[in-house]
Design an enzyme around this catalytic site. Structure first.
Site, short mmCIF file in Angstrom:
data_model
loop_
_atom_site.label_atom_id
_atom_site.label_comp_id
_atom_site.label_asym_id
_atom_site.label_seq_id
_atom_site.Cartn_x
_atom_site.Cartn_y
_atom_site.Cartn_z
N ARG A 107 -36.72 25.68 -33.89
CA ARG A 107 -37.39 25.33 -32.63
C ARG A 107 -38.85 24.90 -32.79
O ARG A 107 -39.55 25.44 -33.64
CB ARG A 107 -37.34 26.54 -31.67
N HIS A 132 -33.71 21.77 -33.56
CA HIS A 132 -32.98 21.04 -34.61
C HIS A 132 -33.16 19.52 -34.55
O HIS A 132 -32.20 18.76 -34.69
CB HIS A 132 -31.49 21.39 -34.57
N HIS A 206 -26.87 23.58 -42.12
CA HIS A 206 -26.48 24.53 -41.08
C HIS A 206 -25.02 24.99 -41.24
O HIS A 206 -24.31 25.16 -40.23
CB HIS A 206 -26.71 23.88 -39.72
N ASP A 278 -31.24 36.39 -35.42
CA ASP A 278 -31.48 34.95 -35.29
C ASP A 278 -32.96 34.74 -35.63
O ASP A 278 -33.76 34.33 -34.80
CB ASP A 278 -31.15 34.48 -33.86
N GLU A 340 -29.81 29.70 -43.37
CA GLU A 340 -30.41 28.36 -43.40
C GLU A 340 -31.74 28.44 -44.15
O GLU A 340 -32.70 29.06 -43.67
CB GLU A 340 -30.64 27.87 -41.97
#
Ligand code: BGC
Length: 375
Positions: A107, A132, A206, A278, A340
């Site tokens: 982000r 992204h 990803h 996350d 990632e």
């Protein structure tokens, strides 16, 4: 030994005989076939078979990994990454499964950043933020494809030209992503990017992993390690606050092995804000291997090696079971996880984070390896 030679010859024969562009040779078994068409461009499916007879598949739509077929401890092979049987489902399905994400992975707060006094505005596609690289990011582009015929191991190069101001980012960029599927069951991802104007860049892959096999249950029993002593906490919009929080004594400590599910429901504010994990883990970069994932039931083991400063560990909290994957199996809540390798989210707005600025004349080069074995 005989069995291995026989298996190897079978693989080579299969690869050569089904090649649609004669790109497969004994040394470089890559099969390239037409998968579909998108925005007037041909989309290919590339099947790479290494000397162990293990197979990965890639596509030039989003420079994606769509299939990773590796054995379990009994030799039974299964695909352990997310993707779709049909081309249409891939185009209309999850935007990021297996894709190369850019220009900015994760982000950017409110879709704004400033470079040399100029403010840039990006498309808002995730709450109030840009995620992204925007809806038209690299995951949605059809890349040029080259099968490297002289390579020792199956190798495919995807290239893309991203024009100045594409999705709001300055600079004409050239992006090159090389995938090598080694005989040691490693996916080696080499990234190379240049620009003709000062810009920002954060590239990642990803891929979602489920070591039971994609679509087979959740990942809460997977045992994870991340060589990270601190992570970047987020606010309610999943934007880093700018702090680095030590993981010691928190559910974010994966410096020793823990299952993903062990602490995911703990009353810990960062887990509540993320809906699970996350978050960007700041890598210690003190050991060769930066993260490992192990499934005790199948014995499958994955190692992640990178030169990037962080790993975004995402525990599949937004998966809802609405996407139907290989063999009609849904991708349910927390049925896959992502590791990632990347720079920190929202770095252009955080001068305290490692820089993501790329200048003309510089080449950004980076390598990430996903290595598969059994334990
Ligand atoms: C992000 C998640 C996001 C997901 C989308 C991850 O990289 O951290 O917040 O929902 O990508 O696929």
């Amino acid at each position: 030994m005989m069995k291995r030679i026989l298996l190897l010859s079978l693989v080579i024969v299969a690869a050569v005989s089904t090649s649609c562009n004669n790109s497969a040779t004994n040394k470089n078994p890559v099969r390239q076939e037409l998968f579909g068409n998108h925005k007037g461009k041909e989309v290919y499916l590339l099947t790479l078979t290494n000397k162990e007879g293990n197979v990965i598949r890639l596509t030039n739509f989003g420079a994606r990994i769509t299939w990773i077929e590796v054995p379990d401890k009994d030799g039974k092979k299964d695909n352990i990454t997310f993707g779709f049987d049909e081309f249409e489902s891939m185009i209309n399905g999850d935007r990021y499964f297996g894709a190369v994400v850019g220009r900015y992975a994760n982000r950017i707060a409110k879709g704004k950043f400033t470079l040399d006094g100029v403010e840039y505005s990006l498309p808002i596609n995730n709450g109030v933020n840009s995620l992204h690289g925007g809806p038209g990011g690299w995951h949605s582009s059809v890349w040029e494809t080259e099968v490297v015929k002289k390579a020792e191991e199956p190798t495919v190069v995807f290239t893309l030209k991203s024009p100045d101001m594409e999705e709001g980012y300055p600079g004409n960029m050239n992006i090159k992503v090389t995938y090598t599927w080694t005989d040691k069951n490693e996916i080696v991802l080499d990234y190379e990017c240049t620009t003709d104007k000062k810009t920002v860049l954060n590239i990642t892959n990803h891929a979602y992993f489920n070591l039971h096999g994609a679509g087979n249950g959740d990942i809460l029993d997977h045992v994870l390690t991340i060589q990270s002593s601190a992570f970047t906490p987020v606010d309610s919009n999943l934007i880093p606050t700018g702090e680095s929080l030590p993981v010691a004594g928190t559910p974010f400590d994966f410096s020793t092995p823990h299952t993903v599910g062990e602490r995911i429901m703990d009353e810990f504010q960062q887990l509540k804000l993320g809906g699970g994990y996350d978050h960007n883990f700041i890598l210690d970069n003190a050991s060769e291997v930066d993260a490992t994932l192990y499934d005790p039931s199948t014995g499958r083991y994955m190692e992640v090696i990178t030169d990037q400063p962080g790993i975004q560990f995402y525990s599949g909290n937004f998966l809802k079971g609405t996407l139907i994957g290989y063999g009609g199996k849904p991708y349910n809540y927390r049925s896959g996880l992502c590791l990632e390798t990347q720079h920190f989210p929202d770095s252009p707005n955080h001068p305290e984070f490692p820089t993501t600025v790329l200048n003309p004349g510089e080449t950004m080069k980076s390598t990430t390896i996903y290595r598969f074995s059994v334990k």
